[in-house]
Design a protein around this motif. Structure first.
Motif, PDB file in Angstrom:
ATOM      1  N   UNK A  41       0.332  -1.199  -0.075  1.00 32.85           N
ATOM      2  CA  UNK A  41       0.191  -0.546  -0.273  1.00 32.85           C
ATOM      3  C   UNK A  41       1.189   1.270  -0.270  1.00 32.85           C
ATOM      4  N   UNK A  42       0.939   2.464   0.930  1.00 32.32           N
ATOM      5  CA  UNK A  42       0.743   3.835   0.585  1.00 32.32           C
ATOM      6  C   UNK A  42       2.096   3.562   1.684  1.00 32.32           C
ATOM      7  N   UNK A  43       3.374   4.225   1.276  1.00 37.48           N
ATOM      8  CA  UNK A  43       4.729   4.350   2.124  1.00 37.48           C
ATOM      9  C   UNK A  43       3.810   5.084   3.066  1.00 37.48           C
ATOM     10  N   UNK A  44       3.357   5.462   3.329  1.00 37.52           N
ATOM     11  CA  UNK A  44       2.791   6.668   4.231  1.00 37.52           C
ATOM     12  C   UNK A  44       2.417   4.921   5.876  1.00 37.52           C
ATOM     13  N   UNK A  60       2.568   2.298   5.471  1.00 37.61           N
ATOM     14  CA  UNK A  60       3.650   1.148   5.389  1.00 37.61           C
ATOM     15  C   UNK A  60       4.613   1.690   6.340  1.00 37.61           C
ATOM     16  N   UNK A  61       5.091   2.785   6.768  1.00 34.06           N
ATOM     17  CA  UNK A  61       6.551   3.476   7.653  1.00 34.06           C
ATOM     18  C   UNK A  61       5.293   3.419   9.249  1.00 34.06           C
ATOM     19  N   UNK A  62       4.139   3.659   9.087  1.00 32.70           N
ATOM     20  CA  UNK A  62       3.063   3.519  10.567  1.00 32.70           C
ATOM     21  C   UNK A  62       3.652   1.652  11.414  1.00 32.70           C
ATOM     22  N   UNK A  63       3.314   1.026  10.325  1.00 35.49           N
ATOM     23  CA  UNK A  63       3.669  -0.630  10.090  1.00 35.49           C
ATOM     24  C   UNK A  63       4.600  -1.015  10.303  1.00 35.49           C
ATOM     25  N   UNK A  64       5.584  -0.510  10.370  1.00 38.25           N
ATOM     26  CA  UNK A  64       6.967  -0.778  10.452  1.00 38.25           C
ATOM     27  C   UNK A  64       7.739  -0.474  11.447  1.00 38.25           C
ATOM     28  N   UNK A  65       7.127   1.020  12.409  1.00 41.20           N
ATOM     29  CA  UNK A  65       7.242   0.996  13.407  1.00 41.20           C
ATOM     30  C   UNK A  65       6.893   0.423  14.408  1.00 41.20           C
ATOM     31  N   UNK A  66       5.132   0.013  14.217  1.00 37.49           N
ATOM     32  CA  UNK A  66       4.802  -0.613  15.406  1.00 37.49           C
ATOM     33  C   UNK A  66       5.102  -2.083  15.182  1.00 37.49           C
ATOM     34  N   UNK A  67       5.433  -2.608  13.794  1.00 36.86           N
ATOM     35  CA  UNK A  67       5.679  -4.084  14.392  1.00 36.86           C
ATOM     36  C   UNK A  67       7.298  -4.073  15.476  1.00 36.86           C
ATOM     37  N   UNK A  68       8.318  -2.690  15.735  1.00 34.63           N
ATOM     38  CA  UNK A  68       9.546  -2.758  16.070  1.00 34.63           C
ATOM     39  C   UNK A  68       9.095  -3.219  18.045  1.00 34.63           C
ATOM     40  N   UNK A  69       7.403  -3.273  17.930  1.00 36.80           N
ATOM     41  CA  UNK A  69       7.022  -3.327  19.554  1.00 36.80           C
ATOM     42  C   UNK A  69       7.417  -4.695  19.886  1.00 36.80           C
ATOM     43  N   UNK A  70       7.038  -5.319  18.939  1.00 37.61           N
ATOM     44  CA  UNK A  70       7.340  -6.780  19.524  1.00 37.61           C
ATOM     45  C   UNK A  70       8.708  -7.152  18.410  1.00 37.61           C
ATOM     46  N   UNK A 105       5.590  -3.841   0.585  1.00 38.91           N
ATOM     47  CA  UNK A 105       5.698  -3.413  -0.994  1.00 38.91           C
ATOM     48  C   UNK A 105       5.008  -2.132  -0.952  1.00 38.91           C
ATOM     49  N   UNK A 106       5.681  -0.524  -1.068  1.00 40.87           N
ATOM     50  CA  UNK A 106       4.999   0.315  -0.959  1.00 40.87           C
ATOM     51  C   UNK A 106       5.473   0.887  -2.775  1.00 40.87           C
ATOM     52  N   UNK A 107       5.547   2.619  -2.610  1.00 39.61           N
ATOM     53  CA  UNK A 107       4.233   2.821  -3.649  1.00 39.61           C
ATOM     54  C   UNK A 107       6.172   3.349  -4.685  1.00 39.61           C
ATOM     55  N   UNK A 108       5.429   4.215  -6.355  1.00 40.52           N
ATOM     56  CA  UNK A 108       6.675   4.402  -6.554  1.00 40.52           C
ATOM     57  C   UNK A 108       6.477   5.652  -7.615  1.00 40.52           C
ATOM     58  N   UNK A 164       5.495  15.544 -10.767  1.00 44.79           N
ATOM     59  CA  UNK A 164       6.639  14.719 -11.553  1.00 44.79           C
ATOM     60  C   UNK A 164       7.690  14.505  -9.991  1.00 44.79           C
ATOM     61  N   UNK A 165       7.221  14.431  -8.619  1.00 42.40           N
ATOM     62  CA  UNK A 165       7.720  14.077  -7.427  1.00 42.40           C
ATOM     63  C   UNK A 165       7.187  13.161  -7.068  1.00 42.40           C
ATOM     64  N   UNK A 166       5.731  12.962  -6.968  1.00 41.61           N
ATOM     65  CA  UNK A 166       4.637  12.509  -5.746  1.00 41.61           C
ATOM     66  C   UNK A 166       3.700  11.238  -6.345  1.00 41.61           C
ATOM     67  N   UNK A 167       3.600  10.041  -6.339  1.00 40.30           N
ATOM     68  CA  UNK A 167       2.997   9.129  -6.762  1.00 40.30           C
ATOM     69  C   UNK A 167       1.391  10.139  -6.773  1.00 40.30           C
ATOM     70  N   UNK A 168       0.710   9.200  -8.644  1.00 42.49           N
ATOM     71  CA  UNK A 168       0.075   9.849  -8.634  1.00 42.49           C
ATOM     72  C   UNK A 168      -0.905   9.097  -8.662  1.00 42.49           C
ATOM     73  N   UNK A 169      -0.722   7.555  -9.046  1.00 43.77           N
ATOM     74  CA  UNK A 169      -2.028   6.230  -9.052  1.00 43.77           C
ATOM     75  C   UNK A 169      -2.617   7.074  -9.419  1.00 43.77           C
ATOM     76  N   UNK A 170      -2.421   7.306 -10.921  1.00 42.62           N
ATOM     77  CA  UNK A 170      -3.934   7.607 -11.476  1.00 42.62           C
ATOM     78  C   UNK A 170      -3.103   7.764 -13.028  1.00 42.62           C
ATOM     79  N   UNK A 171      -3.864   7.992 -14.479  1.00 37.07           N
ATOM     80  CA  UNK A 171      -3.328   8.084 -15.689  1.00 37.07           C
ATOM     81  C   UNK A 171      -2.545   9.125 -15.884  1.00 37.07           C
TER      82      UNK A 171
END
Ligand code: NAP
Ligand code: MG
Length: 457
Positions: free
Chosen positions: A210-213, A215-225, A232-235, A356-363
């Motif tokens: 999903x989104x990088x935003x 994804x970072x929260x998930x990673x930080x949360x998982x650190x507790x355990x 797999x995040x954005x591009x 040009x810098x952010x993932x738009x996720x559209x056409x």
């Protein structure tokens, strides 16, 4: 009793409600984890050949249901029927591919003094898989297939917007003989069910796409355990076109490398970098290709691009193309109901423009010129993302130099392929962590155990 939390599933091409799905709450999530935990004790002990047989039966059930699964995805996600058939076939292929794994999860025998040293690839336990709405079937399959093959049990949380194919996959698994509790699909809200995967101590591994935003929260949360995660995040991938390339082919294929799935693809080549000496020639060839993209009813076999997933997402995509944008040219989109957005080409565009810098996720694609190889690499790598990319050139040495130079996990030369189920897939930098598919995915669902057996008398 509390009221059930009901979610209306909408067809994005018609805005009609297809069905209603009940969302799980915290209590249902904990109950599902308890079932998965209990099932793990038996599933991990199923003999490798039997686990393989069950996964092959699951793949066969998916194969027999492909048309139905594809129709569900056309209705639920607005995917073109051609894409949806490919996705159902991909889910089957991935399950079949990993069905070979239980009997091939080799450990090692390592020379040591005084005994025998062997390693085992042990399963991790309950795996929580959080899936986005852009490719509901493949993304679920990429995680659940290797996870189950390695002896883990799995709970999939589909995106709220797109639960239907994942629910069907769970039914097919049961029908194929995979025991109860081994694979569960639990529709629910990200901050409820998904978040519980992060905090529940019996979920031992989280896979998030999903989104990088988030994804970072998930990673930080998982650190507790100290809970392992695959992300797999954005591009914001670059399609780099050199002057010596087959320009006609590069231009004819470029729209499909970004507008496929209406641009809702983490691998979308949403920045086209063109060598300055052929920039105008390329744009002249790109225009008819973009205008030629068939946008419309996704159930029509000839359609090449469907709608966006939701009204909210269309708002988000539109925000990248304000009235002040330099739109070089546009394709078409139907009027009337449905979350349509036409294929859109931006040029000229500044390198610091958020389009040009952010993932738009559209056409929406931005095209910029570059001077030489170094300049192309500098522009391609000036992003925190690093998922995929394409390089168009007839010079083999350059193709290899630039492939090695681009900071991304999945590159293709003179093509736009990112995904094969036999080869590893994943991101550099903030595009992700870990690899899915191919031989590598099994590493994400096993842990190495080392056992020393003394031979001393
Ligand atoms: P998202 O919010 O990251 O959602 C992805 C998945 O995570 C969904 O299942 C979502 O559930 C769940 N989730 C959301 N918040 C969560 C939390 N706090 N804890 C655990 N799980 C959580 O992505 P999105 O809102 O659908 O899309 C936003 C943007 O992300 C897109 O525009 C695109 O730029 C990017 N994106 C990238 C990919 C990719 O393939 N890399 C896929 C999708 C989106 P809900 O369905 O309940 O929200
Ligand atoms: Mg979200």
């Amino acid at each position: 009793m509390t009221e059930p939390d009901l979610f209306e599933v909408v067809n994005p091409a018609t805005e009609e409600v297809i069905t209603t799905v009940e969302l799980a709450g915290p209590a249902e999530t904990d109950a599902a984890v308890a079932r998965a935990r209990a099932a793990f004790d038996t599933w991990r002990r199923v003999a490798p050949a039997d686990r393989a047989r069950l996964l092959r039966a699951f793949a066969a059930a998916v194969d027999a249901d492909r048309e139905h699964l594809a129709a569900l995805e056309v209705a639920n996600a607005g995917h073109t029927i051609g894409n949806a058939r490919w996705e159902a076939g991909n889910a089957r292929d991935v399950i079949e591919y990993y069905a070979a794994a239980p009997e091939r999860l080799f450990g090692r025998q390592i020379p040591v003094a005084g005994g025998l040293d062997v390693t085992f690839q042990e399963p991790i336990g309950v795996v929580g898989v959080i899936v986005p709405w852009n490719f509901p079937m493949p993304i679920a399959a990429w995680a659940l297939a290797p996870a189950l093959a390695a002896g883990n049990t799995v709970i999939v949380k589909p995106a709220e917007l797109t639960p239907l194919t994942a629910l069907r996959l769970a039914e097919l698994a049961l029908a194929a003989g995979i025991p109860e509790g081994v694979l569960q699909v639990l529709p629910g809200r990200g901050p409820v069910v998904g978040q519980r995967f992060v905090t529940h101590p019996d979920v031992r591994k989280v896979v998030f796409t999903g989104s990088t935003r988030v994804g970072k929260e998930i990673m930080a949360g998982c650190a507790a355990q100290v809970k392992p995660v695959t992300l797999e995040l954005g591009g914001k991938s670059a399609n780099i076109v050199f002057a010596d390339a087959d320009l006609a082919k590069a231009a004819a294929t470029a729209p499909y490398a970004v507008f496929d799935n209406a641009g809702q693809d983490c691998c979308a080549r949403s920045r086209i970098l063109v060598e300055a000496s052929v920039f105008d020639d390329f744009m002249a060839l790109l225009e008819p290709a973009v205008r030629g993209v068939r946008v419309g009813d996704p159930s029509d076999e000839k359609t090449e691009m469907g709608p966006l997933i939701s009204a909210a997402h269309r708002e988000r995509v539109s925000s990248y193309v304000p009235d002040t944008s330099a739109v070089a040219f546009r394709g078409s989109a139907p009027d009337g109901p449905g979350f349509w957005y036409p294929p859109t080409v931006l040029a000229p565009v500044r390198h610091d423009d958020r389009a040009f810098t952010e993932e738009i996720f559209g056409p929406v694609v931005a095209v910029v010129p570059f001077r030489d190889e170094q300049d192309a690499l500098r522009i391609a790598n000036a992003t925190e993302y690093g998922l995929s990319g394409s390089i168009w050139t007839r010079d083999l040495g350059r193709a290899l130099r630039v492939s090695r130079g681009v900071e991304a996990g999945n590159l293709s030369v003179n093509s736009h392929s990112s995904v094969r189920y036999t080869t590893p897939f994943g991101g550099f930098k903030q595009s992700g962590l870990g690899r899915e598919l191919g031989p590598d995915a099994l590493d994400a669902f096993t842990q190495t155990k080392n056992v020393f057996i003394s031979t001393e008398e």
